[in-house]
Design a protein around this motif. Sequence first.
Motif, PDB file in Angstrom:
ATOM      1  N   SER A  32       6.977  10.779   2.797  1.00  0.00           N
ATOM      2  CA  SER A  32       6.902  11.296   4.163  1.00  0.00           C
ATOM      3  C   SER A  32       5.971  10.475   5.036  1.00  0.00           C
ATOM      4  N   VAL A  33       5.668   9.239   4.591  1.00  0.00           N
ATOM      5  CA  VAL A  33       4.691   8.446   5.349  1.00  0.00           C
ATOM      6  C   VAL A  33       5.117   8.178   6.793  1.00  0.00           C
ATOM      7  N   GLY A  34       6.413   8.133   7.039  1.00  0.00           N
ATOM      8  CA  GLY A  34       6.904   7.758   8.372  1.00  0.00           C
ATOM      9  C   GLY A  34       6.730   8.817   9.445  1.00  0.00           C
ATOM     10  N   LYS A  35       6.592  10.060   9.042  1.00  0.00           N
ATOM     11  CA  LYS A  35       6.399  11.177   9.985  1.00  0.00           C
ATOM     12  C   LYS A  35       7.353  11.121  11.157  1.00  0.00           C
ATOM     13  N   LEU A  83      19.801  -7.931   6.126  1.00  0.00           N
ATOM     14  CA  LEU A  83      18.357  -7.642   6.148  1.00  0.00           C
ATOM     15  C   LEU A  83      18.047  -6.422   7.019  1.00  0.00           C
ATOM     16  N   GLY A  84      18.625  -6.403   8.210  1.00  0.00           N
ATOM     17  CA  GLY A  84      18.365  -5.303   9.138  1.00  0.00           C
ATOM     18  C   GLY A  84      18.846  -3.990   8.559  1.00  0.00           C
ATOM     19  N   ASP A  85      20.026  -4.014   7.946  1.00  0.00           N
ATOM     20  CA  ASP A  85      20.574  -2.793   7.366  1.00  0.00           C
ATOM     21  C   ASP A  85      19.675  -2.291   6.232  1.00  0.00           C
ATOM     22  N   SER A  86      19.179  -3.196   5.432  1.00  0.00           N
ATOM     23  CA  SER A  86      18.303  -2.788   4.337  1.00  0.00           C
ATOM     24  C   SER A  86      17.005  -2.188   4.893  1.00  0.00           C
ATOM     25  N   MET A  87      16.454  -2.783   5.938  1.00  0.00           N
ATOM     26  CA  MET A  87      15.234  -2.228   6.542  1.00  0.00           C
ATOM     27  C   MET A  87      15.497  -0.833   7.118  1.00  0.00           C
ATOM     28  N   MET A  88      16.672  -0.633   7.685  1.00  0.00           N
ATOM     29  CA  MET A  88      17.035   0.695   8.199  1.00  0.00           C
ATOM     30  C   MET A  88      16.988   1.721   7.063  1.00  0.00           C
ATOM     31  N   ARG A  89      17.600   1.340   5.935  1.00  0.00           N
ATOM     32  CA  ARG A  89      17.652   2.260   4.797  1.00  0.00           C
ATOM     33  C   ARG A  89      16.248   2.551   4.269  1.00  0.00           C
ATOM     34  N   ILE A  90      15.431   1.515   4.189  1.00  0.00           N
ATOM     35  CA  ILE A  90      14.067   1.695   3.671  1.00  0.00           C
ATOM     36  C   ILE A  90      13.284   2.642   4.577  1.00  0.00           C
ATOM     37  N   TYR A  91      13.352   2.406   5.884  1.00  0.00           N
ATOM     38  CA  TYR A  91      12.598   3.271   6.801  1.00  0.00           C
ATOM     39  C   TYR A  91      13.124   4.706   6.794  1.00  0.00           C
ATOM     40  N   ASN A  92      14.412   4.859   6.627  1.00  0.00           N
ATOM     41  CA  ASN A  92      14.947   6.213   6.499  1.00  0.00           C
ATOM     42  C   ASN A  92      14.371   6.919   5.277  1.00  0.00           C
ATOM     43  N   PHE A  93      14.294   6.181   4.187  1.00  0.00           N
ATOM     44  CA  PHE A  93      13.761   6.735   2.942  1.00  0.00           C
ATOM     45  C   PHE A  93      12.311   7.168   3.120  1.00  0.00           C
ATOM     46  N   LEU A  94      11.589   6.433   3.966  1.00  0.00           N
ATOM     47  CA  LEU A  94      10.167   6.719   4.156  1.00  0.00           C
ATOM     48  C   LEU A  94       9.953   7.727   5.279  1.00  0.00           C
ATOM     49  N   ASP A  95      11.048   8.322   5.727  1.00  0.00           N
ATOM     50  CA  ASP A  95      10.985   9.371   6.742  1.00  0.00           C
ATOM     51  C   ASP A  95      10.563   8.892   8.129  1.00  0.00           C
ATOM     52  N   TYR A  96      10.809   7.623   8.417  1.00  0.00           N
ATOM     53  CA  TYR A  96      10.725   7.179   9.808  1.00  0.00           C
ATOM     54  C   TYR A  96      12.051   7.561  10.454  1.00  0.00           C
ATOM     55  N   SER A 145       8.095   4.659 -12.742  1.00  0.00           N
ATOM     56  CA  SER A 145       7.071   5.327 -11.920  1.00  0.00           C
ATOM     57  C   SER A 145       6.543   4.436 -10.801  1.00  0.00           C
ATOM     58  N   ASP A 146       6.782   3.130 -10.894  1.00  0.00           N
ATOM     59  CA  ASP A 146       6.316   2.220  -9.827  1.00  0.00           C
ATOM     60  C   ASP A 146       7.160   2.314  -8.570  1.00  0.00           C
ATOM     61  N   PHE A 147       8.361   2.871  -8.682  1.00  0.00           N
ATOM     62  CA  PHE A 147       9.330   2.771  -7.583  1.00  0.00           C
ATOM     63  C   PHE A 147       8.846   3.281  -6.223  1.00  0.00           C
ATOM     64  N   PRO A 148       8.291   4.503  -6.151  1.00  0.00           N
ATOM     65  CA  PRO A 148       7.912   5.002  -4.817  1.00  0.00           C
ATOM     66  C   PRO A 148       6.954   4.070  -4.080  1.00  0.00           C
ATOM     67  N   GLU A 149       6.029   3.482  -4.834  1.00  0.00           N
ATOM     68  CA  GLU A 149       5.080   2.619  -4.163  1.00  0.00           C
ATOM     69  C   GLU A 149       5.736   1.309  -3.693  1.00  0.00           C
ATOM     70  N   ILE A 150       6.690   0.814  -4.472  1.00  0.00           N
ATOM     71  CA  ILE A 150       7.399  -0.409  -4.081  1.00  0.00           C
ATOM     72  C   ILE A 150       8.137  -0.182  -2.751  1.00  0.00           C
ATOM     73  N   ASP A 190       6.151  -1.560   4.645  1.00  0.00           N
ATOM     74  CA  ASP A 190       4.973  -2.138   5.307  1.00  0.00           C
ATOM     75  C   ASP A 190       5.133  -3.627   5.551  1.00  0.00           C
ATOM     76  N   LYS A 191       5.670  -4.305   4.553  1.00  0.00           N
ATOM     77  CA  LYS A 191       5.723  -5.774   4.644  1.00  0.00           C
ATOM     78  C   LYS A 191       7.059  -6.249   5.188  1.00  0.00           C
ATOM     79  N   MET A 192       7.934  -5.335   5.577  1.00  0.00           N
ATOM     80  CA  MET A 192       9.272  -5.678   6.057  1.00  0.00           C
ATOM     81  C   MET A 192       9.945  -6.655   5.089  1.00  0.00           C
TER      82      MET A 192
END
Length: 595
Positions: free
Chosen positions: A102-105, A132-145, A497-502, A508-510
């Motif tokens: 839920s980091v994205g709030k 690349l853009g599509d993958s970033m969209m998915r990542i940010y969605n996952f992080l609740d942005y 167990s490393d996955f959520p942090e990755i 963060d690092k795009m």
Amino acid sequence: MFKEEIIKLLVKETRLREEELVNLIEIPPNPELGDYSFPCFILSKREKKAPNQIAEHFAKQIKLPKEIESVRATGPYLNFFINKKILAEQILKINSNFGKSSVGKKHKIVIDFSAPNIGKPMHIGHIRSTILGDSMMRIYNFLDYSPIGINYLGDTGLHIGKLIVAHELWLDKAALKKDPVQELLRLYVKFCEKEKSEVVEGADADEEFSNNEWTNKAKEKLKLLELGDKTAHKIWEDIQKSSGKGFDKVYNLLKVNFNETTGQSKFSEKGKEIVMNALKAGIAKRETDNAVYVQIDKNNPDSKKYILRSNQTASYITQDLGAAVERYKKYKFEKMIYVTDFRQSGHFSALFTILKTLDFDFSDNMFHLGFGTVKFGNEIIASRTGNIILLEDVLNRTIEKAKEEINKRKTKGDPTKVGVGAIKYIILKNEPIKDVQFSWEQALSFEGNTGPYQQYSYARASSIIKKAKSKNFNKAKIDLKKYNLAKEEIALIKKISDFPEIVIQAGDKMNPALIANYSHELCQTFNEFYHNCPVLNPEKDKSFSVSPNPKKQGFEDDKDNNKETEAFRLRLVDSFRTTLENALYLLGIEVMNEM
Ligand code: ARG
């Protein structure tokens, strides 16, 4: 997951910040030294003590939560041993939400990506931006942005003028209907031949000559279009529609969507307004020929950036100025990311600087995610133009080759999913800024750091689960107290167990390469587990007795240990599958249960 526990603990003990600790904590080269390690050098100055002493002090002092079994000082390192059984229990419980946080709030992040130029075919540079853009969209969605994907179509510029001329002179209507992209490309190439200019791909990259009758014709048409001339406008619409069909084919194949698709031309007026304000404020100046520029570096008179053409028409940067301001008004984004070739970095740094000078403070939150070139080595791509490598050609050839590979291996599998996955993977596994060496042999290999290898690992895990379906292993009660975890099981549990942090780091690092390379390691760890720890009927498996582990694997004493060990391992396989599916999802790669 337990790294977070260690970070929490160290925030308290060391008074370092969480963000600092995330990057400081290491994984020891050998698990016998510990699962995580904190190098104490950084505290040496503040504490006026040697790092060895600091490590020893902490090792004695620190109060451990139940998730951490013990802590030990080894030289300057403070090494933590986590409680693997508690971690294992948590890993067995993960579900399809694993990796989300839920980091994205719900903060808004605008991602400007893909952005092909109408009338020209999409080329391999656009594929990198799209993927690349599509993958970033998915990542940010996952992080609740709340990411907002914008496709900023290049619907104006000199190439449009060129195309309008060519359209009037040489259009083959039937051909346009049959294959719009091909016909538009033919027209563009024919124009370039007449003009004796080069066929180029990017926006505003068209060659223009000062005394060339063809260049002049194109400029005239562009001016007419901007003045609202009906005929020019109609042709422009036709070009837009035809090339839109081509783009949609590609987006459907790649399964990529946008929240907004807006042409560059929509922002000409707003851009010009900003230029006029900059003139008034004295930030921009007029050249003798009436062009308007901003001197980017106060001390360098050569750092002029032109923001309006001498004939007062808008250029690439004029429109980007307008678009940025309009987007901020519309979305109040927390961050905006432009995904283009790194060669546009000069353009974007000028854009950000000009906005900043004009007191648009949101410019501090704008980023250019520049990427390197996709190189094709010696493989020749039969393209009708020589210079332009067509995206569609590459995609279709890859799918074709995936089909051949699948037939050769006599396996099942959907060639489109394998082919598209292979392309996405080879693009994403490289850090954005690095060049990609593309080769079909490498992209489509079922071994090594490739998309098909991971899809295959997924299918393998699925087939194990399928065979065990009737066993109701999900309901089996598993009490790990008496279980001896094999080292391959521990490795797999830790990797999962490393996955959520990755995922957080990739956001963060795009950098989706962090996820790609993680999921590769995850598959390797799984395959090692699979080879050493028989899953179905573990007691009966011959390889069971030749296990490299000195301790007996699985459950001790229990009468029914065979069944319980089996249930535990099946659940672990299932957790692996969930994690891999999510990781590949973030890369836009689809999985198959059979392959
Ligand atoms: N159409 C441009 C090209 O093909 C990319 C546009 C990127 N986005 C932007 N806002 N400038 O090079």
